[in-house]
Design a protein around this motif. Structure first.
Motif: not given
Length: 122
Positions: A49-50, A52, A63-65, A68, A70, A94
């Motif tokens: 999901e995220r 970095y 920031n999450d690379q 929006s 996945v 997730n």
């Protein structure tokens, strides 16, 4: 005459120990800039999901690379690091679990693989 040549030869031999070898300098040629492109491959069975990554000299992840998006199992995404050197990587699946990989030289490793047991670089 032979004595003179012998004496001159001995003197030359004695002086040769005083003659200094020319100094050799070492020239360091800067290496060519590396290719900082890398890809993150999700080889795990879970959705990431995220994602970095940041230069190892930085504090914090930034920031999450993925934004929006996945990263589904079996998929990959490509990036280019802004600078050369070591980077730290972090993923969050997730299910909320996370994995980190630290001090990976992006000049050497061009692939970060997400596995069920964590991250690895190759």
């Amino acid at each position: 005459m032979n004595r003179r040549i012998g004496a001159l030869g001995a003197a030359a031999l004695a002086l040769s120990g005083c003659v200094q070898e020319p100094q050799r300098s070492v020239v360091v040629v800067p290496s060519q800039s590396c290719n900082t492109a890398f890809r993150v491959v999700n080889a795990s069975s879970r959705t990431v999901e995220r994602l970095y990554f940041s230069h190892s000299s930085m504090n914090g992840w930034g920031n999450d690379q993925l934004g929006s998006s996945v990263l589904l199992p079996g998929r990959q995404v490509s990036y280019r690091a802004a600078n050369t050197g070591n980077y730290d990587f972090r993923v969050i699946w997730n299910n909320g679990q996370a994995a980190e990989l630290r001090r990976i030289n992006v000049c050497v490793a061009s692939r970060i693989t997400v596995t069920n047991s964590g991250l690895r670089a190759n």
